[in-house]
Design a protein around this motif. Sequence first.
Motif, mmCIF file in Angstrom:
data_model
loop_
_atom_site.group_PDB
_atom_site.id
_atom_site.type_symbol
_atom_site.label_atom_id
_atom_site.label_comp_id
_atom_site.label_asym_id
_atom_site.label_seq_id
_atom_site.Cartn_x
_atom_site.Cartn_y
_atom_site.Cartn_z
ATOM 1 N N MET A 47 -3.789 8.862 15.460
ATOM 2 C CA MET A 47 -3.454 7.605 14.872
ATOM 3 C C MET A 47 -2.774 7.839 13.512
ATOM 4 S SD MET A 47 -4.768 5.360 12.271
ATOM 5 C CE MET A 47 -6.119 6.341 11.659
ATOM 6 N N LEU A 48 -3.165 8.720 12.681
ATOM 7 C CA LEU A 48 -2.362 8.871 11.307
ATOM 8 C C LEU A 48 -0.775 9.392 11.542
ATOM 9 C CD1 LEU A 48 -5.129 10.730 9.365
ATOM 10 C CD2 LEU A 48 -4.297 8.531 8.983
ATOM 11 N N GLU A 49 -0.570 10.360 12.382
ATOM 12 C CA GLU A 49 0.748 10.642 12.961
ATOM 13 C C GLU A 49 1.527 9.467 13.412
ATOM 14 O OE1 GLU A 49 -0.085 13.515 15.837
ATOM 15 O OE2 GLU A 49 -0.092 15.214 14.073
ATOM 16 N N SER A 50 0.800 8.432 14.227
ATOM 17 C CA SER A 50 1.366 7.406 14.582
ATOM 18 C C SER A 50 2.083 6.495 13.391
ATOM 19 C CB SER A 50 0.958 6.550 15.684
ATOM 20 O OG SER A 50 -0.333 5.964 15.042
ATOM 21 N N MET A 51 0.972 6.434 12.409
ATOM 22 C CA MET A 51 1.172 5.632 11.332
ATOM 23 C C MET A 51 2.239 6.039 10.423
ATOM 24 S SD MET A 51 -2.595 4.635 10.089
ATOM 25 C CE MET A 51 -2.156 3.814 8.505
ATOM 26 N N VAL A 52 2.390 7.523 10.480
ATOM 27 C CA VAL A 52 3.500 7.861 9.628
ATOM 28 C C VAL A 52 4.862 7.845 10.234
ATOM 29 C CG1 VAL A 52 4.670 10.199 8.831
ATOM 30 C CG2 VAL A 52 1.947 9.859 8.575
ATOM 31 N N GLN A 53 4.916 7.646 11.434
ATOM 32 C CA GLN A 53 6.187 7.847 12.192
ATOM 33 C C GLN A 53 6.734 6.184 12.295
ATOM 34 O OE1 GLN A 53 5.553 9.987 15.779
ATOM 35 N NE2 GLN A 53 5.558 12.065 14.700
ATOM 36 N N GLU A 54 5.671 5.426 12.468
ATOM 37 C CA GLU A 54 6.109 3.939 12.796
ATOM 38 C C GLU A 54 6.530 3.219 11.767
ATOM 39 O OE1 GLU A 54 2.878 2.160 15.354
ATOM 40 O OE2 GLU A 54 3.164 3.766 16.756
ATOM 41 N N TYR A 56 5.669 1.232 9.300
ATOM 42 C CA TYR A 56 4.513 0.561 8.397
ATOM 43 C C TYR A 56 5.272 0.629 6.612
ATOM 44 C CZ TYR A 56 0.766 1.019 11.620
ATOM 45 O OH TYR A 56 0.049 0.658 12.708
ATOM 46 N N SER A 57 4.406 0.056 5.938
ATOM 47 C CA SER A 57 5.082 -0.210 4.744
ATOM 48 C C SER A 57 5.359 1.467 4.056
ATOM 49 C CB SER A 57 4.312 -0.973 3.612
ATOM 50 O OG SER A 57 3.181 -0.367 3.591
ATOM 51 N N ASN A 58 6.140 1.529 3.093
ATOM 52 C CA ASN A 58 6.051 3.042 2.550
ATOM 53 C C ASN A 58 4.769 3.415 1.875
ATOM 54 O OD1 ASN A 58 8.772 3.113 3.155
ATOM 55 N ND2 ASN A 58 9.633 2.167 1.270
ATOM 56 N N SER A 59 4.030 2.718 1.314
ATOM 57 C CA SER A 59 2.876 3.054 0.655
ATOM 58 C C SER A 59 1.810 3.400 1.706
ATOM 59 C CB SER A 59 2.148 1.841 -0.286
ATOM 60 O OG SER A 59 1.930 0.946 0.510
ATOM 61 N N THR A 60 1.736 2.659 2.752
ATOM 62 C CA THR A 60 0.885 2.838 3.839
ATOM 63 C C THR A 60 1.058 4.312 4.560
ATOM 64 O OG1 THR A 60 0.623 0.439 4.284
ATOM 65 C CG2 THR A 60 -0.155 2.118 6.123
ATOM 66 N N ARG A 61 2.472 4.305 4.793
ATOM 67 C CA ARG A 61 2.977 5.577 5.451
ATOM 68 C C ARG A 61 2.753 6.807 4.674
ATOM 69 N NH1 ARG A 61 8.787 3.969 7.135
ATOM 70 N NH2 ARG A 61 9.273 5.850 5.721
ATOM 71 N N GLY A 62 2.740 6.581 3.304
ATOM 72 C CA GLY A 62 2.554 7.724 2.209
ATOM 73 C C GLY A 62 1.134 8.184 2.192
ATOM 74 N N GLU A 63 0.259 7.034 2.367
ATOM 75 C CA GLU A 63 -1.354 7.209 2.300
ATOM 76 C C GLU A 63 -1.702 8.243 3.499
ATOM 77 O OE1 GLU A 63 -3.460 4.005 1.207
ATOM 78 O OE2 GLU A 63 -2.435 3.541 -0.350
ATOM 79 N N ALA A 64 -1.019 7.722 4.836
ATOM 80 C CA ALA A 64 -1.548 8.225 6.008
ATOM 81 C C ALA A 64 -0.805 9.619 5.948
ATOM 82 C CB ALA A 64 -0.708 7.335 7.133
ATOM 83 N N GLY A 65 0.320 9.871 5.695
ATOM 84 C CA GLY A 65 0.726 11.214 5.358
ATOM 85 C C GLY A 65 0.087 12.258 4.628
ATOM 86 N N ASP A 66 -0.604 11.549 3.607
ATOM 87 C CA ASP A 66 -1.396 12.438 2.578
ATOM 88 C C ASP A 66 -2.742 12.804 3.437
ATOM 89 O OD1 ASP A 66 0.363 12.293 0.595
ATOM 90 O OD2 ASP A 66 -0.285 10.924 -0.397
ATOM 91 N N CYS A 67 -3.287 11.594 4.000
ATOM 92 C CA CYS A 67 -4.621 11.929 4.691
ATOM 93 C C CYS A 67 -4.229 12.847 5.808
ATOM 94 C CB CYS A 67 -5.138 10.659 5.404
ATOM 95 S SG CYS A 67 -5.729 9.421 4.157
#
Length: 94
Positions: A47-54, A56-67
């Motif tokens: 789920m986190l990988e898909s959030m990074v690739q899809e 989403y806003s830059n802040s959401t993708r950044g937080e998902a990538g950090d997690c």
Amino acid sequence: MVITGERETGKKTNQIGNLHQSGTTRWSSHFDFICSLIDMYGATIIMLESMVQERYSNSTRGEAGDCLIVMKSFEFIFILYLMHKIIGINDLLC
């Protein structure tokens, strides 16, 4: 885990559930959260990988990538299993 017999198969046994939210006053809620995170670790990573690739806003993708970086680290997994043992013992004693 199904092949090794650690997981049961059958109706409603292989469905992905929800991560339990830990409460602030009950040890059992913390233990339930850790158990559910261990059980759903693979699905959480996907789920986190898909959030990074899809898209989403830059802040959401950044937080998902950090997690994602933290959750894939050795330290996170080691502490997760260590806390599972410690809080599991504490849950039995309480």
